[in-house]
Design an enzyme around this catalytic site. Structure first.
Site, mmCIF file in Angstrom:
data_model
loop_
_atom_site.group_PDB
_atom_site.id
_atom_site.type_symbol
_atom_site.label_atom_id
_atom_site.label_comp_id
_atom_site.label_asym_id
_atom_site.label_seq_id
_atom_site.Cartn_x
_atom_site.Cartn_y
_atom_site.Cartn_z
ATOM 1 N N ASP A 96 35.271 -68.196 78.714
ATOM 2 C CA ASP A 96 34.368 -67.038 78.778
ATOM 3 C C ASP A 96 35.108 -65.707 78.572
ATOM 4 O OD1 ASP A 96 35.749 -67.060 81.107
ATOM 5 O OD2 ASP A 96 34.037 -66.637 82.408
ATOM 6 N N HIS B 215 55.895 -61.892 58.246
ATOM 7 C CA HIS B 215 54.909 -61.472 59.253
ATOM 8 C C HIS B 215 55.198 -62.121 60.615
ATOM 9 C CE1 HIS B 215 51.570 -59.931 56.315
ATOM 10 N NE2 HIS B 215 52.635 -59.141 56.374
ATOM 11 N N ASP C 151 58.380 -53.549 62.097
ATOM 12 C CA ASP C 151 57.273 -53.211 61.181
ATOM 13 C C ASP C 151 56.029 -53.027 62.042
ATOM 14 O OD1 ASP C 151 55.152 -53.204 59.412
ATOM 15 O OD2 ASP C 151 55.869 -54.876 58.209
ATOM 16 N N ASP D 178 51.564 -47.741 59.201
ATOM 17 C CA ASP D 178 52.279 -48.985 58.896
ATOM 18 C C ASP D 178 53.665 -48.591 58.402
ATOM 19 O OD1 ASP D 178 53.053 -51.513 58.215
ATOM 20 O OD2 ASP D 178 51.722 -51.716 56.490
ATOM 21 N N HIS E 197 57.100 -60.273 48.054
ATOM 22 C CA HIS E 197 55.803 -59.605 48.279
ATOM 23 C C HIS E 197 55.720 -58.348 47.422
ATOM 24 C CE1 HIS E 197 57.742 -56.528 50.828
ATOM 25 N NE2 HIS E 197 58.425 -57.520 51.375
ATOM 26 N N HIS F 181 50.345 -51.302 49.420
ATOM 27 C CA HIS F 181 48.924 -51.549 49.681
ATOM 28 C C HIS F 181 48.316 -50.236 50.120
ATOM 29 C CE1 HIS F 181 49.804 -51.684 54.049
ATOM 30 N NE2 HIS F 181 50.825 -52.479 53.755
ATOM 31 N N HIS G 196 45.783 -53.256 55.468
ATOM 32 C CA HIS G 196 45.717 -53.533 54.023
ATOM 33 C C HIS G 196 44.334 -53.049 53.608
ATOM 34 C CE1 HIS G 196 48.856 -56.956 54.655
ATOM 35 N NE2 HIS G 196 49.361 -55.744 54.805
ATOM 36 N N GLU H 12 57.018 -50.408 50.331
ATOM 37 C CA GLU H 12 57.779 -51.245 51.259
ATOM 38 C C GLU H 12 58.506 -52.401 50.587
ATOM 39 O OE1 GLU H 12 55.425 -53.828 53.808
ATOM 40 O OE2 GLU H 12 53.575 -52.958 53.055
ATOM 41 N N TYR I 258 65.097 -60.563 51.633
ATOM 42 C CA TYR I 258 65.166 -61.501 52.761
ATOM 43 C C TYR I 258 65.984 -62.709 52.305
ATOM 44 C CZ TYR I 258 61.070 -58.584 53.327
ATOM 45 O OH TYR I 258 60.220 -57.506 53.363
ATOM 46 N N ARG J 289 63.624 -54.618 55.363
ATOM 47 C CA ARG J 289 62.435 -53.999 54.753
ATOM 48 C C ARG J 289 62.410 -52.536 55.186
ATOM 49 N NH1 ARG J 289 59.008 -57.605 55.833
ATOM 50 N NH2 ARG J 289 57.953 -56.921 57.737
ATOM 51 N N GLU K 31 59.747 -49.290 54.918
ATOM 52 C CA GLU K 31 58.361 -48.981 54.538
ATOM 53 C C GLU K 31 57.958 -47.592 54.999
ATOM 54 O OE1 GLU K 31 55.451 -51.443 56.566
ATOM 55 O OE2 GLU K 31 53.938 -50.988 55.055
HETATM 56 N N1 GLY Z 1 52.861 -54.275 58.014
HETATM 57 C C1 GLY Z 1 52.512 -55.545 57.580
HETATM 58 C C2 GLY Z 1 52.118 -55.610 56.170
HETATM 59 O O1 GLY Z 1 52.037 -54.629 55.477
HETATM 60 O O2 GLY Z 1 51.840 -56.682 55.682
HETATM 61 MN MN MN Z 2 52.648 -52.665 54.983
#
Ligand code: GLY
Ligand code: MN
Length: 478
Positions: free
Chosen positions: A76, A289, A306, A317, A389, A393, A400, A417, A421, A438, A440
């Site tokens: 619940d 992630h 991140d 972000d 990647h 975005h 995103h 970003e 890796y 990374r 960003e």
């Molecule tokens: N900050 C996570 C991504 O841009 O996917």
């Molecule tokens: Mn991002």
């Protein structure tokens, strides 16, 4: 002359006192409905968005939006509620079990002509004692300036005469809507009632994809009011990253670094993190992630942080990569500097009119060339093994965010970003293993040069190492 000055000053005082009184009254009014923030987007913003959507709709059409479902955690207990961004953009409502109906032109609903109807949860003391105050019909009309608000219990009996429209737009309905057996007007029942009503309309007039395109077009370019909130979310995130840079020390756990970040978010009024905070050290710096955040760091690790605060719906972000012991090793610095060079090349491409993909192409080309020079990859095609990647975005109500992916427009915000890796076991010299980097930033496209909204956080290796020598209030001992 003295008289004139006196009456001028007197008028100013009267205006100030009157203004304060009006403010207090408005505050009492919003408190009555459980709204305590005074810097939310104004109702006029959401109203303008409904008008802008209406302008895109063809004649004789209607668009229907559903609020987000309440998502169940277990038994619940539900997850903390978060409104659907499209629904929020068009209404400002942060309550569940609601439906918004927007007509292209005034339409008869229950005997009255209206351009829009918002069905909301009814005021109900026995429910509000558990989950808090609701706007109800009165609050929705008064505070959200919706032309017609109705109790959601009336949705079933309201006849929209769906046969009359040549286009009916809605987005795909969520598949995880929980049925509350005790509530006949929960979202589950509302969507069933909607399906039944829709069955009277001709199948070929129902469109489940166009609203995506229109909402992307509207939400991509931010208004001045939205940019104030985005700058606020980003500035809170800057404070959090800076505090972490100062506080980080070997043997800290990933969850302690997360706690520092989210303490700063919450204590500055951010409602939530805009996405699960990613604090990955050592091997986890190579997991894009990662968000379990359970490991204990060790001195020679890199930590990828991140994170993004969400303030009144808008999220930041921003990523920084930090040497846990305060000093980048030789190999870490080499990889870091490649990512930084790639990011700078990407940011230079963030210009109005450039392709959305230009920052990605520029950054990827730097990473590809530099990794070839180091012998980590043999040919340009190998770059995706270590940089898997995209670079950018849109950013806004969603991390995103939605947008058109057409050439970049002024007043849209995108991330830049790039990353590299290199997990353990990769087919390259062992000295590179477990290096994940990374970097960003959030970039505002302008009519001129790009504005890096998150440049308040240092990002050269020298500046990061320098800031790491400062003391944070989290590790002051006394
Ligand atoms: N900050 C996570 C991504 O841009 O996917
Ligand atoms: Mn991002």
């Amino acid at each position: 002359m003295t008289k004139i000055i006196f009456s001028f000053v007197f008028s100013l005082i009267v205006l100030f006192v009157l203004g304060q009184e009006l403010n207090n009254k408005a505050k009492l009014e919003t408190n009555r409905f459980g709204i305590y923030d005074s810097d939310l987007l104004p109702a006029s913003f959401h109203k303008k968005n409904r008008e802008r959507l209406r302008a895109l709709m063809p004649n004789n059409s209607v668009a229907i939006f559903f609020s987000n479902p309440v998502r169940n955690r277990s038994n619940d207990v539900d997850f903390q509620y978060h409104q659907d961004p499209n629904f929020y953009y068009l209404t400002g409502l942060r309550e569940p079990h609601s439906i918004l109906v927007i007509f292209k032109s005034p339409t008869n609903v229950n005997g009255e002509e209206t351009k829009e109807v918002l069905f909301v949860q009814s005021k109900d003391e026995s429910k509000e004692i558990w989950t808090g105050k609701r706007l109800g019909k009165v609050g929705a009309e008064l505070l959200l300036e919706i032309e017609t608000a109705l109790d959601n219990k009336m949705f079933n009996t309201t006849d929209f005469n769906f046969k009359q429209f040549s286009h009916i737009y809605h987005l795909p309905i969520a598949q995880d809507i929980k049925d509350n057996a005790f509530d006949k007007s929960d979202l589950h029942n509302l969507t069933l009632q909607f399906d039944a009503k829709l069955s009277e309309a001709k199948e070929n007039v129902v469109d489940k994809s166009k609203l995506f395109e229109w909402m992307g077009k509207l939400r991509e370019v931010k208004s001045a009011e939205e940019l104030i909130l985005m700058r606020k979310a980003i500035s809170i995130t800057c404070d959090a990253q800076i505090e972490l840079i100062k506080a980080l020390e070997p043997e800290m756990t990933e969850f302690q670094s997360e706690a520092i970040i989210e303490y700063i978010f919450k204590s500055n009024g951010a409602e939530y993190p805009g996405f699960p905070s990613i604090l990955g050290s050592g091997e986890n710096s190579c997991v894009l992630h990662y968000n379990t955040n359970r490991n204990t760091m060790s001195g020679d690790n890199l930590l990828v942080s991140d994170v993004g605060a969400e303030y009144h719906g808008y999220t930041a972000d921003v990523t920084r990569t930090l040497p846990v012991n305060g000093k980048f090793s030789k190999e870490q610095k080499i990889i870091y500097d490649i990512v930084l060079k790639a990011q700078k090349a990407g940011i230079r491409k963030c210009k109005k009119g450039n392709s959305f993909w230009d920052p990605n192409i520029a950054a990827t080309s730097v990473v590809s060339q530099e990794l070839q020079k180091l012998g980590i990859i043999e040919s340009p095609i190998g770059v995706r093994k270590y940089f898997m990647h995209g670079t950018s975005h849109y950013l806004g109500l969603d991390v995103h965010d939605v947008g058109t992916y057409l050439p970049l427009k002024a007043n849209s915000v995108i991330t830049v970003e790039p990353g590299i890796y290199i997990p353990e076991g990769s087919p390259c010299d062992k000295k590179w293993w477990n290096i994940g980097v990374r970097i960003e930033d959030d970039v505002l496209i302008t009519n001129d040069k790009p504005e890096v909204l998150s440049d308040c956080i240092p990002k050269s290796t020298e500046d990061i190492e320098k800031l790491m020598q400062e003391t944070s209030f989290f590790n002051q001992k006394n």
